[in-house]
Write a protein that holds these residues in place. Sequence first.
Motif, PDB file in Angstrom:
ATOM      1  N   UNK A  36      79.163   7.171  57.579  1.00  0.00           N
ATOM      2  CA  UNK A  36      77.766   7.382  57.189  1.00  0.00           C
ATOM      3  C   UNK A  36      77.398   6.333  56.153  1.00  0.00           C
ATOM      4  N   UNK A  37      76.268   5.688  56.325  1.00  0.00           N
ATOM      5  CA  UNK A  37      75.788   4.745  55.325  1.00  0.00           C
ATOM      6  C   UNK A  37      74.262   4.660  55.409  1.00  0.00           C
ATOM      7  N   UNK A  38      73.693   3.747  54.655  1.00  0.00           N
ATOM      8  CA  UNK A  38      72.241   3.634  54.567  1.00  0.00           C
ATOM      9  C   UNK A  38      71.611   3.341  55.926  1.00  0.00           C
ATOM     10  N   UNK A  39      72.252   2.492  56.719  1.00  0.00           N
ATOM     11  CA  UNK A  39      71.680   2.093  58.003  1.00  0.00           C
ATOM     12  C   UNK A  39      71.516   3.288  58.934  1.00  0.00           C
ATOM     13  N   UNK A  40      72.600   3.996  59.149  1.00  0.00           N
ATOM     14  CA  UNK A  40      72.559   5.096  60.108  1.00  0.00           C
ATOM     15  C   UNK A  40      71.655   6.225  59.599  1.00  0.00           C
ATOM     16  N   UNK A  41      71.632   6.426  58.283  1.00  0.00           N
ATOM     17  CA  UNK A  41      70.741   7.426  57.704  1.00  0.00           C
ATOM     18  C   UNK A  41      69.281   7.038  57.949  1.00  0.00           C
ATOM     19  N   UNK A  42      68.947   5.763  57.796  1.00  0.00           N
ATOM     20  CA  UNK A  42      67.584   5.292  58.029  1.00  0.00           C
ATOM     21  C   UNK A  42      67.191   5.465  59.485  1.00  0.00           C
ATOM     22  N   UNK A  43      68.111   5.185  60.403  1.00  0.00           N
ATOM     23  CA  UNK A  43      67.815   5.375  61.821  1.00  0.00           C
ATOM     24  C   UNK A  43      67.445   6.827  62.116  1.00  0.00           C
ATOM     25  N   UNK A  44      68.221   7.750  61.589  1.00  0.00           N
ATOM     26  CA  UNK A  44      67.941   9.170  61.826  1.00  0.00           C
ATOM     27  C   UNK A  44      66.595   9.575  61.220  1.00  0.00           C
ATOM     28  N   UNK A  45      66.351   9.170  59.995  1.00  0.00           N
ATOM     29  CA  UNK A  45      65.097   9.546  59.339  1.00  0.00           C
ATOM     30  C   UNK A  45      63.894   8.952  60.067  1.00  0.00           C
ATOM     31  N   UNK A  46      64.026   7.708  60.528  1.00  0.00           N
ATOM     32  CA  UNK A  46      62.932   7.079  61.253  1.00  0.00           C
ATOM     33  C   UNK A  46      62.673   7.798  62.577  1.00  0.00           C
ATOM     34  N   UNK A  47      63.736   8.155  63.276  1.00  0.00           N
ATOM     35  CA  UNK A  47      63.580   8.874  64.545  1.00  0.00           C
ATOM     36  C   UNK A  47      62.906  10.227  64.331  1.00  0.00           C
ATOM     37  N   UNK A  48      63.304  10.916  63.264  1.00  0.00           N
ATOM     38  CA  UNK A  48      62.720  12.225  62.958  1.00  0.00           C
ATOM     39  C   UNK A  48      61.237  12.086  62.611  1.00  0.00           C
ATOM     40  N   UNK A  49      60.891  11.077  61.821  1.00  0.00           N
ATOM     41  CA  UNK A  49      59.484  10.879  61.446  1.00  0.00           C
ATOM     42  C   UNK A  49      58.634  10.562  62.674  1.00  0.00           C
ATOM     43  N   UNK A  50      59.136   9.699  63.548  1.00  0.00           N
ATOM     44  CA  UNK A  50      58.394   9.370  64.760  1.00  0.00           C
ATOM     45  C   UNK A  50      58.231  10.604  65.643  1.00  0.00           C
ATOM     46  N   UNK A  51      59.282  11.409  65.752  1.00  0.00           N
ATOM     47  CA  UNK A  51      59.212  12.634  66.546  1.00  0.00           C
ATOM     48  C   UNK A  51      58.170  13.600  65.976  1.00  0.00           C
ATOM     49  N   UNK A  52      58.096  13.705  64.655  1.00  0.00           N
ATOM     50  CA  UNK A  52      57.106  14.581  64.029  1.00  0.00           C
ATOM     51  C   UNK A  52      55.680  14.100  64.307  1.00  0.00           C
ATOM     52  N   UNK A  53      55.482  12.793  64.295  1.00  0.00           N
ATOM     53  CA  UNK A  53      54.152  12.245  64.601  1.00  0.00           C
ATOM     54  C   UNK A  53      53.741  12.581  66.026  1.00  0.00           C
ATOM     55  N   UNK A  54      54.647  12.376  66.967  1.00  0.00           N
ATOM     56  CA  UNK A  54      54.360  12.677  68.369  1.00  0.00           C
ATOM     57  C   UNK A  54      54.145  14.164  68.562  1.00  0.00           C
ATOM     58  N   UNK A  55      54.970  14.972  67.907  1.00  0.00           N
ATOM     59  CA  UNK A  55      54.843  16.423  68.004  1.00  0.00           C
ATOM     60  C   UNK A  55      53.496  16.902  67.464  1.00  0.00           C
ATOM     61  N   UNK A  56      53.039  16.295  66.371  1.00  0.00           N
ATOM     62  CA  UNK A  56      51.743  16.674  65.797  1.00  0.00           C
ATOM     63  C   UNK A  56      50.607  16.394  66.770  1.00  0.00           C
ATOM     64  N   UNK A  57      50.658  15.257  67.447  1.00  0.00           N
ATOM     65  CA  UNK A  57      49.634  14.947  68.452  1.00  0.00           C
ATOM     66  C   UNK A  57      49.690  15.932  69.611  1.00  0.00           C
ATOM     67  N   UNK A  58      50.901  16.307  70.009  1.00  0.00           N
ATOM     68  CA  UNK A  58      51.075  17.267  71.099  1.00  0.00           C
ATOM     69  C   UNK A  58      50.512  18.634  70.709  1.00  0.00           C
TER      70      UNK A  58
END
Length: 430
Positions: free
Chosen positions: A116-138
């Motif tokens: 676990x490091x900064x890179x992989x943590x950022x990937x997960x957080x970015x994916x979650x944020x994008x998913x929340x944006x799409x979910x909100x539109x849905x």
Amino acid sequence: MIKGLLIFFVGLLVSCYFFSFGFTFLPPSVNTKIILAGIGAPLLFVQLFRAQRVEISRPLFSATGLALVFSLVCYIATDVNRTEDFAYATYYLSFAIWLLAGYTVIMAIRQVHGYINFHILTYYLAAVCLAQCILALWIDSSPGVQSLVDRYIEQGQAFAQEVDRLYGIGASLDNAGVRFSIVLIMLSALFTRDLFQKKPLLLTALLLIVFFAIFILGNIMARTTSIGGVMGLLAMFFSTGLFHRIIRIEFVRFFTVLTILLLVAVLISMYFYAHNELFRGYMRFAFEGFFNYYETGEFRTDSTDKLSMNMWVWPTDTRTWLIGTGLFDGWIFNTDIGYCRFILYCGLIGFSVFAGFFIYHGLSFLSRYRQYKLLFLSLLAFSFVIWFKVSTDIFLIYALFYCVEGVQGALFTSKSTVENENSLLHLGNI
């Protein structure tokens, strides 16, 4: 297949941490952050038992001390003013819960990926944020989905519906905007520090798409997202050699990809703005200030008008300036502005400790990872900028950083190789 399901499950855990929410069938005091902390406590106990010793890093020990001092000052404020508003007098509990919940998330990521490091943590957080944006539109476009979410999820959505704002699951209003901003700043650190050295062009393009998708869609949910987006863009432009006399070839590649993606995004946005009424409404809300400037020559929004006209409420006597009123919860002073609410609650004494708490986090991480100084300076600046808009804090991201250090030993490790990153995203170098 199994690895994919595990990654998806960890993504759900990250979302439950970063965008915590409650359930309609559980007590109001129970939310996903509390549940994750409840899992993290025995996990941590088992790890400490196996290690046969308890060792707390000096930075985390000092941060704990500041959290306790701030809680004590807030308690004194409530005692002096004879109130029972312990919103921040129990901040030490919130501090501990974020750390324990973060520990659960970090351990889950490490179990699935082996590190676990900064890179992989950022990937997960970015994916979650994008998913929340799409979910909100849905949710906004489908009454059936909205009804299903509202039936089981408790996240204060009644207010979001009252003011006609989009929401995901645990993501709404300024709290969502603050979290989106944090992730945009973290993504900008990947562009400005690491990706140029490794030159994975397709990965760079993908992360740029994610960056601008969160920036645009996040603004539709909460215009606070603009703060992190602008800070991230400034970091890219000023740290990638764009304004230098000699520009490295990898920077030229980066800005070529960036220019192409921006051009495509603008053309697509122009098309949907002209032909889709719903999209036009989204854009006019998300970038209201720019539309007002284009149409009236004045950069303004309804929210900034309210902030400047009605919400700058300050103490009226010396005692309140020093120790506050001991009142915070609700709409007690008719203001959302963080500076006003914190000073009115615990005075300049308490606010100074709270400000020092976040200054310490920023400078502490900066001193240990000087090559990422722009990242931590940006997060430090963001901590104070958001208080012009809302009374919240960003300790949740520092809690994850502390947990990564506790589990992996360092936030940025040599294990983050090109092969590891590409295996996560199933991408190859081009």
